[in-house]
Design a protein around this motif. Structure first.
Motif, PDB file in Angstrom:
ATOM      1  N   VAL A 423      -4.936 -10.951  -4.928  1.00 33.50           N
ATOM      2  CA  VAL A 423      -5.468  -9.733  -4.326  1.00 33.50           C
ATOM      3  C   VAL A 423      -6.811  -9.426  -4.971  1.00 33.50           C
ATOM      4  CG1 VAL A 423      -5.096  -7.269  -3.973  1.00 33.50           C
ATOM      5  CG2 VAL A 423      -3.154  -8.854  -3.861  1.00 33.50           C
ATOM      6  N   ASP A 424      -7.852  -9.370  -4.160  1.00 32.73           N
ATOM      7  CA  ASP A 424      -9.165  -8.976  -4.683  1.00 32.73           C
ATOM      8  C   ASP A 424      -9.223  -7.475  -4.922  1.00 32.73           C
ATOM      9  OD1 ASP A 424     -12.245  -9.795  -4.957  1.00 32.73           O
ATOM     10  OD2 ASP A 424     -12.115  -7.884  -3.864  1.00 32.73           O
ATOM     11  N   HIS A 425      -8.751  -6.707  -3.948  1.00 27.92           N
ATOM     12  CA  HIS A 425      -8.756  -5.257  -4.122  1.00 27.92           C
ATOM     13  C   HIS A 425      -7.713  -4.614  -3.222  1.00 27.92           C
ATOM     14  CE1 HIS A 425     -11.597  -5.766  -0.714  1.00 27.92           C
ATOM     15  NE2 HIS A 425     -11.127  -4.593  -0.306  1.00 27.92           N
ATOM     16  N   VAL A 426      -7.349  -3.406  -3.578  1.00 25.73           N
ATOM     17  CA  VAL A 426      -6.403  -2.580  -2.835  1.00 25.73           C
ATOM     18  C   VAL A 426      -7.076  -1.259  -2.533  1.00 25.73           C
ATOM     19  CG1 VAL A 426      -4.183  -1.389  -2.879  1.00 25.73           C
ATOM     20  CG2 VAL A 426      -4.398  -3.664  -3.927  1.00 25.73           C
ATOM     21  N   ASP A 427      -6.993  -0.826  -1.284  1.00 27.53           N
ATOM     22  CA  ASP A 427      -7.536   0.475  -0.885  1.00 27.53           C
ATOM     23  C   ASP A 427      -6.415   1.488  -0.743  1.00 27.53           C
ATOM     24  OD1 ASP A 427     -10.143  -0.447  -0.741  1.00 27.53           O
ATOM     25  OD2 ASP A 427     -10.018  -0.937   1.396  1.00 27.53           O
ATOM     26  N   LEU A 428      -6.616   2.650  -1.350  1.00 29.50           N
ATOM     27  CA  LEU A 428      -5.748   3.804  -1.108  1.00 29.50           C
ATOM     28  C   LEU A 428      -6.415   4.656  -0.047  1.00 29.50           C
ATOM     29  CD1 LEU A 428      -3.335   5.656  -1.747  1.00 29.50           C
ATOM     30  CD2 LEU A 428      -4.720   6.670  -3.587  1.00 29.50           C
ATOM     31  N   ILE A 429      -5.755   4.778   1.091  1.00 28.10           N
ATOM     32  CA  ILE A 429      -6.299   5.467   2.262  1.00 28.10           C
ATOM     33  C   ILE A 429      -5.548   6.770   2.464  1.00 28.10           C
ATOM     34  CG2 ILE A 429      -6.587   5.307   4.768  1.00 28.10           C
ATOM     35  CD1 ILE A 429      -6.766   2.234   4.361  1.00 28.10           C
ATOM     36  N   VAL A 430      -6.292   7.840   2.725  1.00 27.69           N
ATOM     37  CA  VAL A 430      -5.722   9.168   2.928  1.00 27.69           C
ATOM     38  C   VAL A 430      -6.225   9.724   4.255  1.00 27.69           C
ATOM     39  CG1 VAL A 430      -5.617  11.544   2.071  1.00 27.69           C
ATOM     40  CG2 VAL A 430      -5.534   9.637   0.462  1.00 27.69           C
ATOM     41  N   ILE A 479      -3.978  17.592  -3.777  1.00 26.37           N
ATOM     42  CA  ILE A 479      -3.519  17.881  -2.420  1.00 26.37           C
ATOM     43  C   ILE A 479      -4.130  19.200  -1.949  1.00 26.37           C
ATOM     44  CG2 ILE A 479      -1.523  18.290  -0.961  1.00 26.37           C
ATOM     45  CD1 ILE A 479      -1.860  15.404  -2.024  1.00 26.37           C
ATOM     46  N   THR A 480      -4.899  19.081  -0.865  1.00 24.36           N
ATOM     47  CA  THR A 480      -5.558  20.255  -0.297  1.00 24.36           C
ATOM     48  C   THR A 480      -5.017  20.622   1.080  1.00 24.36           C
ATOM     49  OG1 THR A 480      -7.292  18.822   0.599  1.00 24.36           O
ATOM     50  CG2 THR A 480      -7.681  19.784  -1.579  1.00 24.36           C
ATOM     51  N   GLY A 481      -3.982  19.933   1.497  1.00 30.59           N
ATOM     52  CA  GLY A 481      -3.362  20.194   2.795  1.00 30.59           C
ATOM     53  C   GLY A 481      -2.382  19.087   3.094  1.00 30.59           C
ATOM     54  N   ASP A 482      -1.741  19.159   4.245  1.00 32.69           N
ATOM     55  CA  ASP A 482      -0.805  18.106   4.641  1.00 32.69           C
ATOM     56  C   ASP A 482      -1.581  16.793   4.822  1.00 32.69           C
ATOM     57  OD1 ASP A 482       1.076  20.082   4.634  1.00 32.69           O
ATOM     58  OD2 ASP A 482       1.275  20.202   6.825  1.00 32.69           O
ATOM     59  N   GLN A 483      -1.056  15.724   4.242  1.00 30.94           N
ATOM     60  CA  GLN A 483      -1.758  14.449   4.263  1.00 30.94           C
ATOM     61  C   GLN A 483      -0.765  13.292   4.325  1.00 30.94           C
ATOM     62  OE1 GLN A 483      -3.953  14.898   0.510  1.00 30.94           O
ATOM     63  NE2 GLN A 483      -5.830  15.312   1.654  1.00 30.94           N
ATOM     64  N   TYR A 484      -1.277  12.110   4.603  1.00 30.99           N
ATOM     65  CA  TYR A 484      -0.502  10.885   4.427  1.00 30.99           C
ATOM     66  C   TYR A 484      -1.325   9.928   3.572  1.00 30.99           C
ATOM     67  CZ  TYR A 484      -3.502   8.969   8.108  1.00 30.99           C
ATOM     68  OH  TYR A 484      -4.588   8.573   8.849  1.00 30.99           O
ATOM     69  N   LEU A 485      -0.622   9.072   2.869  1.00 29.90           N
ATOM     70  CA  LEU A 485      -1.240   8.064   2.007  1.00 29.90           C
ATOM     71  C   LEU A 485      -0.761   6.692   2.484  1.00 29.90           C
ATOM     72  CD1 LEU A 485      -0.224   9.697  -1.419  1.00 29.90           C
ATOM     73  CD2 LEU A 485      -2.252  10.228  -0.055  1.00 29.90           C
ATOM     74  N   ARG A 486      -1.657   5.734   2.568  1.00 28.87           N
ATOM     75  CA  ARG A 486      -1.267   4.366   2.902  1.00 28.87           C
ATOM     76  C   ARG A 486      -2.161   3.388   2.149  1.00 28.87           C
ATOM     77  NH1 ARG A 486      -4.324   1.721   6.949  1.00 28.87           N
ATOM     78  NH2 ARG A 486      -5.759   3.007   8.170  1.00 28.87           N
ATOM     79  N   LEU A 487      -1.741   2.126   2.143  1.00 25.04           N
ATOM     80  CA  LEU A 487      -2.460   1.087   1.414  1.00 25.04           C
ATOM     81  C   LEU A 487      -2.824  -0.060   2.338  1.00 25.04           C
ATOM     82  CD1 LEU A 487      -0.110   0.672  -1.704  1.00 25.04           C
ATOM     83  CD2 LEU A 487      -2.132   2.156  -1.528  1.00 25.04           C
ATOM     84  N   ARG A 488      -3.897  -0.722   1.989  1.00 24.76           N
ATOM     85  CA  ARG A 488      -4.181  -2.060   2.520  1.00 24.76           C
ATOM     86  C   ARG A 488      -4.786  -2.876   1.382  1.00 24.76           C
ATOM     87  NH1 ARG A 488      -9.566  -0.695   6.215  1.00 24.76           N
ATOM     88  NH2 ARG A 488     -10.931  -0.353   4.421  1.00 24.76           N
ATOM     89  N   GLY A 489      -4.542  -4.168   1.406  1.00 21.93           N
ATOM     90  CA  GLY A 489      -5.084  -5.037   0.380  1.00 21.93           C
ATOM     91  C   GLY A 489      -5.505  -6.351   0.984  1.00 21.93           C
ATOM     92  N   THR A 490      -6.401  -7.072   0.311  1.00 22.89           N
ATOM     93  CA  THR A 490      -6.916  -8.327   0.832  1.00 22.89           C
ATOM     94  C   THR A 490      -7.357  -9.235  -0.300  1.00 22.89           C
ATOM     95  OG1 THR A 490      -8.586  -9.315   2.303  1.00 22.89           O
ATOM     96  CG2 THR A 490      -9.234  -7.345   1.088  1.00 22.89           C
ATOM     97  N   TYR A 534      -0.668  -4.576   4.739  1.00 18.45           N
ATOM     98  CA  TYR A 534      -0.739  -3.165   5.121  1.00 18.45           C
ATOM     99  C   TYR A 534       0.588  -2.513   4.788  1.00 18.45           C
ATOM    100  CZ  TYR A 534      -5.064  -3.815   7.804  1.00 18.45           C
ATOM    101  OH  TYR A 534      -6.363  -4.086   8.190  1.00 18.45           O
ATOM    102  N   SER A 535       0.514  -1.429   4.040  1.00 13.72           N
ATOM    103  CA  SER A 535       1.725  -0.654   3.776  1.00 13.72           C
ATOM    104  C   SER A 535       1.939   0.341   4.900  1.00 13.72           C
ATOM    105  CB  SER A 535       1.605   0.103   2.452  1.00 13.72           C
ATOM    106  OG  SER A 535       0.904   1.331   2.632  1.00 13.72           O
ATOM    107  N   ASN A 536       3.130   0.920   4.919  1.00 15.38           N
ATOM    108  CA  ASN A 536       3.354   2.098   5.738  1.00 15.38           C
ATOM    109  C   ASN A 536       3.159   3.344   4.880  1.00 15.38           C
ATOM    110  OD1 ASN A 536       4.074   1.437   8.627  1.00 15.38           O
ATOM    111  ND2 ASN A 536       5.224  -0.112   7.486  1.00 15.38           N
ATOM    112  N   PRO A 537       3.019   4.505   5.497  1.00 17.76           N
ATOM    113  CA  PRO A 537       2.544   5.674   4.760  1.00 17.76           C
ATOM    114  C   PRO A 537       3.632   6.437   4.025  1.00 17.76           C
ATOM    115  CG  PRO A 537       2.772   6.218   7.072  1.00 17.76           C
ATOM    116  CD  PRO A 537       3.072   4.747   6.955  1.00 17.76           C
ATOM    117  N   ILE A 538       3.159   7.244   3.086  1.00 19.38           N
ATOM    118  CA  ILE A 538       3.927   8.329   2.471  1.00 19.38           C
ATOM    119  C   ILE A 538       3.310   9.628   2.966  1.00 19.38           C
ATOM    120  CG2 ILE A 538       4.580   9.463   0.312  1.00 19.38           C
ATOM    121  CD1 ILE A 538       4.152   6.723  -1.079  1.00 19.38           C
TER     122      ILE A 538
END
Length: 544
Positions: A423-430, A479-490, A534-538
């Motif tokens: 894995v070169d990098h992992v992105d935390l996506i919100v 956390i500033t409001g309702d959100q979801y978190l997910r990941l992708r890596g490559t 690709y992960s699924n979200p929290i």
């Protein structure tokens, strides 16, 4: 039938560079993540299950466009590549051959009949003889959804080979295709004589979904290769389907199969700017790959719609001229967390609905512990975490890559490259979550979520690797409001010519070589040097 749950912490793996890949520069995150050693990550939660992997989209000779026997599919997927579970998914069309490829005398038969006469008996006999021990095998169908494209439908997963479920498959085929009634049992036709058959319009597609919801709630409908052709679905239609039957329509095949096609994934629309939504991006459908695109628009309404990875296997190469896809487990896998005592197709269905799953290409990773902690609670993929406004949520990411994947050169030579994926990098996506739009609201047709962003990008400087090969990192999110978190890596750096720009995957190009063998090898190299997960979200909500 059962599933062998494999603990993600049981096998030792070494961390090294992908031997066959081009040299990739390290990427630096520009976000405020926790430096290595600044805080000790929380210990893994107590586990009574483990990661299992499988494929929800596999064809055999009983699909007229496939060139593989049922036996070879099961041998390859379950024995050679070690999958724990497999959903056979032949076309819900007329079938001219049995499971061995032998032509049927007297002409074709509806697939629901072929399922009863060939597929079911072979699977049950093989497992009774001790083959595929500890594996879960069940049959689904791939339906030509009216006015759209293909969906996989698993009917009656409480007992998929039971008489009631098999009868339900036949009823579905009669009701929602234009098969000649004379091809079906007379008692079935008589039983459904007061029903209006529906196989032409979008409304008919919804009627089929409603039928599954009301008659066989132990079923699912998976959206296959959704943007393979232009304008087959609108995001409003996806919302409509999820609104109608959220426990049936809850998954998208984002990481598509048919990866050995020259047009990656079989996405063959003209290579023009107007058709960019009908391309794959690192082998992934635009719906899922596009940051802030249709999948994020759906997640941004709190919809529990997950992404999976499948093979869509028909054959790898044929007649020395054509190529299609990898065998089940060879390239694409969906990992699903199952408890130790969860061994049935119904257990798998429940786990799929729960969302603790991720998709991967080329064995980039084989375990992923992704969780968020706050207010004394913990949530994993598919879960929910409630905190107060302004709280810090601690995100822990723990993943592992295996020692090698299945890259071989030349293709189908049996000569393994023994590449070690890295894995070169992992992105935390919100992304922000708002109330779902109503059908009367213009936002119901909005296929974007402008709030979606990469809040942190991690590379090897940001994680520690333990003796079992697990990389671990943590990050805090306010956390500033309702959100979801997910990941992708490559395995790719953030900026690789024709592949990534600032970390975003770019449209895949066609491999267009006239020499067949050279084209096969170029396609294979393209795929194994362009790996993603690709992960699924929290989901994180603010207490009110």
């Amino acid at each position: 039938m059962n599933v062998r749950a494999v603990s993600p912490f049981s096998r030792r793996a070494r961390w090294s560079l992908l031997a066959c890949a081009v040299a990739l520069s390290a990427c630096g995150g520009d976000s405020d993540h926790d430096p290595v050693g600044a805080t000790d990550p929380a210990p893994p939660e107590a586990r009574s299950g483990g990661w299992t992997h499988g494929d929800l989209h596999v064809h055999t000779y009983q699909s007229n466009d496939a060139q593989v026997s049922l036996e070879s599919v099961l041998d390859d997927g379950l024995d050679r590549y070690g999958l724990d579970w497999m959903a056979l998914s032949n076309h819900l069309r007329m079938s001219d051959r049995d499971h061995t490829g032998t032509g049927l005398q007297g002409g074709g038969i509806p697939f629901s009949r072929g399922l009863v006469e060939y597929e079911k008996p072979y699977v049950e006999q093989a497992q009774a003889e001790g083959r595929y021990k500890g594996k879960t095998i069940f049959s689904t169908v791939e339906w030509d959804m009216p006015t759209h494209d293909h969906v996989n439908i698993g009917i009656g997963l409480e007992d998929p080979y039971g008489d009631d479920s098999l009868r339900a498959v036949a009823e579905f085929e009669y009701m929602f295709t234009n098969r000649d009634p004379a091809l079906f049992d007379a008692d079935l036709v008589d039983f459904l004589s007061d029903q209006t058959r529906a196989y032409s319009t979008h409304a008919d597609s919804l009627k089929a979904l409603e039928w599954l919801r009301d008659n066989r709630p132990d079923s699912y409908m998976l959206l296959n290769h959704p943007n393979r052709y232009m304008n087959k679905y609108t995001v409003a239609q996806l919302r409509e389907m999820n609104d109608l039957a959220p426990d049936i329509f809850f998954a998208i095949e984002g990481m598509v199969g048919n990866q050995m096609e020259p047009d990656r994934g079989g996405y063959v629309e003209a290579y023009t700017d107007a058709n960019l939504t009908s391309r794959t991006y690192g082998g992934t459908d635009y719906i899922v790959a596009k940051l802030g695109g249709p999948w994020d628009a759906l997640l941004g309404e709190g919809r529990r719609i997950w992404t999976v990875a499948n093979s869509d296997y028909h054959f790898t190469t044929a007649q020395g001229r054509y190529s299609s896809g990898y065998a089940p487990g060879e390239y694409a896998k969906t990992y699903v967390w199952l408890e130790d005592d969860a061994h049935t197709p119904a257990d798998l269905l429940a786990a799929l609905r729960g969302g603790r799953l991720f998709g991967v290409f080329g064995d980039l990773i084989d375990a992923l512990d992704f969780r968020a902690e706050g207010a004394g609670e913990t949530a994993v993929m598919g879960g929910d975490l409630a905190v107060s406004q302004g709280d810090q949520v601690r995100v822990t990411i723990r993943f592992r890559s295996p020692e090698s994947n299945h890259y071989e050169y030349p293709l189908e030579s049996g000569h393994k490259v023994n590449a070690r994926p890295v894995v070169d990098h992992v992105d935390l996506i919100v992304g922000d979550v708002t109330a779902p739009a109503s059908p009367q609201d213009p936002d119901y047709a909005d296929a974007t979520n402008p709030s979606t962003r990469v809040v942190a990008r991690f590379n090897a400087n940001d994680w520690t690797v333990d003796e079992d090969g697990f990389a671990t990192l943590t990050h805090s999110v306010t956390i500033t409001g309702d959100q979801y978190l997910r990941l992708r890596g490559t395995n790719l750096a953030p900026d690789v010519a024709d592949e990534t720009v600032d970390g975003e995957p770019q449209p895949d190009r066609k491999v267009d070589l006239s020499n067949d063998a050279a084209r096969f090898d170029a396609i294979n190299a393209r795929n194994f040097n362009d790996l993603w997960f690709y992960s699924n979200p929290i989901f994180v909500s603010v207490k009110r």
